[in-house]
Design a protein around this motif. Structure first.
Motif, PDB file in Angstrom:
ATOM      1  N   UNK A 126      18.222  31.376  11.315  1.00 40.41           N
ATOM      2  CA  UNK A 126      16.873  31.319  12.120  1.00 40.41           C
ATOM      3  C   UNK A 126      15.884  30.545  11.366  1.00 40.41           C
ATOM      4  N   UNK A 127      15.731  31.026  10.057  1.00 40.65           N
ATOM      5  CA  UNK A 127      14.486  30.214   9.471  1.00 40.65           C
ATOM      6  C   UNK A 127      14.861  28.717   9.070  1.00 40.65           C
ATOM      7  N   UNK A 128      16.021  28.268   8.763  1.00 45.17           N
ATOM      8  CA  UNK A 128      16.538  26.946   8.899  1.00 45.17           C
ATOM      9  C   UNK A 128      16.343  26.066  10.153  1.00 45.17           C
ATOM     10  N   UNK A 129      16.422  26.788  11.448  1.00 48.35           N
ATOM     11  CA  UNK A 129      16.194  26.226  12.717  1.00 48.35           C
ATOM     12  C   UNK A 129      14.981  25.929  12.976  1.00 48.35           C
ATOM     13  N   UNK A 141      17.048  15.774  20.062  1.00 49.71           N
ATOM     14  CA  UNK A 141      17.542  14.883  20.641  1.00 49.71           C
ATOM     15  C   UNK A 141      16.653  13.683  20.377  1.00 49.71           C
ATOM     16  N   UNK A 142      15.392  14.008  20.800  1.00 51.69           N
ATOM     17  CA  UNK A 142      14.287  13.185  20.395  1.00 51.69           C
ATOM     18  C   UNK A 142      14.367  12.488  19.170  1.00 51.69           C
ATOM     19  N   UNK A 143      14.679  13.179  18.132  1.00 51.16           N
ATOM     20  CA  UNK A 143      14.753  12.679  16.773  1.00 51.16           C
ATOM     21  C   UNK A 143      16.166  11.673  16.662  1.00 51.16           C
ATOM     22  N   UNK A 144      16.815  12.180  17.287  1.00 49.63           N
ATOM     23  CA  UNK A 144      18.228  11.190  17.338  1.00 49.63           C
ATOM     24  C   UNK A 144      17.885   9.861  18.043  1.00 49.63           C
ATOM     25  N   UNK A 198      18.909  12.969  11.160  1.00 46.51           N
ATOM     26  CA  UNK A 198      19.340  13.581  12.580  1.00 46.51           C
ATOM     27  C   UNK A 198      20.786  13.745  12.584  1.00 46.51           C
ATOM     28  N   UNK A 199      21.607  12.916  11.978  1.00 46.14           N
ATOM     29  CA  UNK A 199      23.055  13.561  12.293  1.00 46.14           C
ATOM     30  C   UNK A 199      23.327  14.570  11.402  1.00 46.14           C
ATOM     31  N   UNK A 200      22.593  14.769  10.129  1.00 44.96           N
ATOM     32  CA  UNK A 200      22.702  15.834   9.273  1.00 44.96           C
ATOM     33  C   UNK A 200      22.349  17.036  10.016  1.00 44.96           C
ATOM     34  N   UNK A 201      21.346  16.885  10.807  1.00 48.25           N
ATOM     35  CA  UNK A 201      20.801  18.041  11.459  1.00 48.25           C
ATOM     36  C   UNK A 201      22.017  18.574  12.734  1.00 48.25           C
ATOM     37  N   UNK A 202      22.319  17.737  13.253  1.00 46.87           N
ATOM     38  CA  UNK A 202      23.386  17.954  14.190  1.00 46.87           C
ATOM     39  C   UNK A 202      24.506  18.688  13.476  1.00 46.87           C
TER      40      UNK A 202
END
Length: 752
Positions: free
Chosen positions: A75-78, A162-165, A173-177
């Protein structure tokens, strides 16, 4: 941005999540830890076993804390990731913590409305002053409200991602996905230690994410998406690779714990509480006077699946010794599943908390999709239940989950049938048209009567606000009868639970029809025992006595394949039948030879008839008395022995199972049992006491509550007494001492 960029997840997120977890874990441990189970003090249990059990307690604490830590890291990471994409990476710890608390509160509210029974002890025993808040939630909200709010939060996060991507299409952004995919996979699978290991690597090497090629991110993203699909793909592969078994109908034994016969077709508010079972009965043979042999779950199932009495195989209570439970599945006490395996069947057991008996003995199932029961599991449950913020995720009440701690599967207050129905569906997908059997055992009707939302509102009083609003707390030492309002509420909960099971049963039948296997299936609907609900002086519960119809009289409805042409003219059978009849019926149907004699009878010869040609007698006996206290009538009519906390032992070499291993106690329990013999008209009850043997004889039709003892003046009384003695001597190898029946001990049997 170069390869030496600061990490996407700074180490302070790890620190915040850790101290947040520590704070709330200790907070709930101090203020929400109970030394009772459903109101029964287990302080003596803890004092007796805490020393030898200390290592288990430590490992339990570590396990529950680890799950909590992983969820908070997630939760904290998201939340931090959202702020990072919004260009606020310097967000303070208290803002992050506020968001996490808010998310967990909404998840908790969702869980409280879905399963208020899980939180019953908190609101009715520890902090009853907070109960009005629970009332407000269940009266004025629904789980949908909180799902909507939490869904909005998830949608907001996805839109930011999605906006970031869309704007950048960069490695960040791909690392976040990839991060979201990993966390989602861990969450749905429950592998929290893998998740913690992932976070360790993330915080240790996360600053190097820019060095990874963008195509590598794409490859790993596709790989993790494939991992999500593996379970369903594997199930379909299993179904395709197994050969089709023509002419071997699937066998489904579907049972609900504590389902009473008189609840089938019962109309409340001008509607049947079992509409799906009523429809199923139209396709089936209905046995109206069916009885269990012993109104306790473990021995009742042992009798049903072996076709032999508990007094023969020696599993006579919920806590059999290793020597006793090893007799189940032996050559002398083979099970239905073992016999079906001889002709090519695979067998599954599926169930919720009361199905914990299936892993505890060799019933012959190829796979058991049901919880276990032992002291270690109880410790995990009690520790986890104290963590209010954790419970919504452990029960999967919101956004999947529910796989973190398998021990929670056996939680008695979690009356949700959807999770075991999912397992049923997976078995159907796996087996397809093969020869297989499923024993499906629902526990929603078993006390504390805990149907999930919205079922707990179905037949209860919306204006009742007391400790029985959502469940019936169990205290075997309390013999006082609830007042009229409370009794009505408890019965309403029970009827609501029956309605919930009927809905569950309807889903099963619909699934079988959708898969095209309903018509050619053998489907048996029954119960392990019934339930007394304060009729006359009978109290509430099962297994303590044999008076009345409530505890032994259960449904039996059997549908045979259409192709076998087991047609009417009459599909209503009114002769008395027993749970030990199911074994010989299936053996007869499949023409499986059995060399030994069985106490039950095949029901195939009476299909299309309405009664036996001769007078049939069936046997039953009581279970173990858990408590030696209280003012119940049966406490005054019994040979006393200590309560269960004094009788049992935790046996580490048997996976910390709770057993009664002392031979003296086991023989006392067997000797003390009440026994009954009944036919369609009369019931005789044998009651050994210190002062001698008492006998009760009742007219079942004129006196269903068993209030007027006709013994010894009725002409059938002595005849049925002699028949009872003959039956027990035959099947138990018992002896007589005056009027007392002396059971054969297991040691005598083993010596012979």
């Amino acid at each position: 941005m170069g390869p030496n960029q600061a990490p996407l997840f700074p180490i302070r997120i790890l620190k915040i999540a850790f101290w947040f977890t520590v704070f709330f874990y200790l907070f709930f441990l101090i203020f929400n830890t109970s030394f009772t189970i459903m109101g029964v003090d287990v302080g003596d249990f803890l004092k007796q076993y805490l020393g030898a059990f200390f290592g288990v307690y430590l490992s339990t604490t570590f396990k529950v804390f680890s799950v909590s830590f992983f969820l908070h890291l997630t939760l904290f990471s998201l939340v931090y990731l959202t702020y990072h994409f919004l260009k606020h990476s310097d967000v303070s710890w208290y803002i992050l913590s506020t968001w996490v608390v808010m998310i967990e509160c909404f998840a908790l509210f969702h869980s409280m409305v879905s399963f208020p029974q899980i939180y019953g002890e908190f609101f009715f025993f520890r902090y009853p002053s907070f109960a009005p808040f629970l009332y407000f939630l269940t009266d004025h909200t629904s789980p949908t409200y909180f799902s909507f709010v939490l869904g909005i939060l998830i949608l907001g996060f996805l839109l930011v991602l999605l906006k970031q991507i869309y704007l950048h299409k960069n490695k960040e952004s791909f690392f976040a996905i990839l991060h979201v995919l990993v966390l989602g996979l861990v969450h749905t699978s429950g592998y929290y230690m893998v998740g913690i290991l992932y976070f360790v690597i993330l915080f240790w090497q996360g600053k190097h994410y820019q060095r990874i090629h963008i195509k590598t991110y794409g490859f790993f993203s596709l790989f993790f998406l494939f991992l999500y699909l593996i379970p369903s793909i594997w199930i379909r592969i299993e179904g395709v690779t197994r050969p089709e078994a023509k002419g071997k109908p699937p066998v489904f034994i579907i049972a609900a714990d504590s389902l009473r016969h008189d609840k089938i077709g019962l109309k409340l508010e001008e509607k049947s509480i079992t509409p799906n079972i009523d429809l199923f009965a139209n396709d089936s043979f209905v046995f109206h006077d069916h009885h269990t042999t012993i109104p306790r779950t473990f021995p009742s199932w042992a009798d049903l699946l072996t076709g032999q009495y508990a007094m023969s195989h020696k599993v006579r209570d919920m806590f059999p010794s290793p020597e006793e439970k090893q007799r189940i599945g032996s050559s002398a006490f083979s099970t239905i599943q073992q016999k079906l395996k001889e002709i090519g069947y695979r067998s599954y057991a599926i169930g919720s908390f009361a199905a914990d008996i299936f892993p505890r003995a060799n019933f012959g199932f190829d796979e058991v999709l049901a919880p276990n029961f032992n002291a270690r599991i109880m410790t995990v449950q009690r520790t986890a239940e104290s963590q209010l913020f954790l419970m919504p995720f452990l029960t999967g009440s919101w956004f999947s989950g529910g796989m973190y701690l398998e021990e929670m599967d056996g939680l008695s207050t979690w009356g949700d049938g959807s999770r075991i129905f999912d397992r049923f569906q997976s078995v159907l997908k796996r087996e397809g048209n093969q020869a297989f059997s499923v024993t499906y055992f629902s526990s929603v009707i078993h006390f504390p009567y805990t149907p999930a939302y919205p079922y707990y509102k179905t037949f209860t009083d919306p204006n009742y606000y007391g400790k029985y609003k959502y469940l019936k707390f169990v205290d075997p030492t309390n013999s006082s009868t609830p007042n009229e309002e409370e009794t009505k509420q408890i019965r309403g909960l029970f009827d609501s639970a029956v309605f919930a099971f009927d809905s569950e049963f309807g889903d099963i039948i619909s699934e079988l029809k959708e898969k095209g296997i309903y018509d050619e299936s053998i489907i048996i609907l029954t119960a392990d025992h019934g339930e007394a609900l304060y009729e006359d002086v009978h109290g509430q519960g099962h297994g303590e006595h044999l008076r009345g119809e409530a505890v032994t009289h259960v449904p039996l409805i059997i549908k045979f394949p259409k192709s076998t042409n087991h047609k009417k003219p009459d599909h209503q059978f009114f002769g008395i039948t027993s749970s030990v009849d199911i074994y010989p019926t299936l053996m007869d149907y499949f023409e499986i030879s059995t060399k030994q004699e069985f106490p039950g009878r095949s029901l195939l010869p009476v299909l299309g008839k309405s009664n036996w040609a001769e007078d049939r007698m069936v046997y039953a006996e009581t279970g173990i008395w858990f408590s030696d206290a209280g003012d119940h009538f049966f406490q005054k009519q019994r040979i006393p022995y200590p309560n269960i906390l004094s009788l049992h032992q935790v046996v580490p070499e048997e996976d910390y199972q709770i057993m009664i291993t002392d031979p003296m106690y086991r023989e006392t329990i067997a000797f003390s049992k009440h026994r009954s013999l009944q036919n369609s008209d009369y019931k005789l009850i044998y009651i050994p006491t210190r002062q001698g043997v008492l006998f009760e004889f009742y007219d079942r039709k004129k006196d269903p509550f068993n209030t007027k003892n006709l013994y010894p003046n009725h002409p059938m009384a002595i005849k049925m007494k002699d028949m009872l003695y003959q039956m027990v001597v035959k099947w138990e190898d018992a002896s007589l001492a005056g009027e007392y029946l002396i059971p054969s001990s297991l040691s005598d049997i083993n010596e012979n």
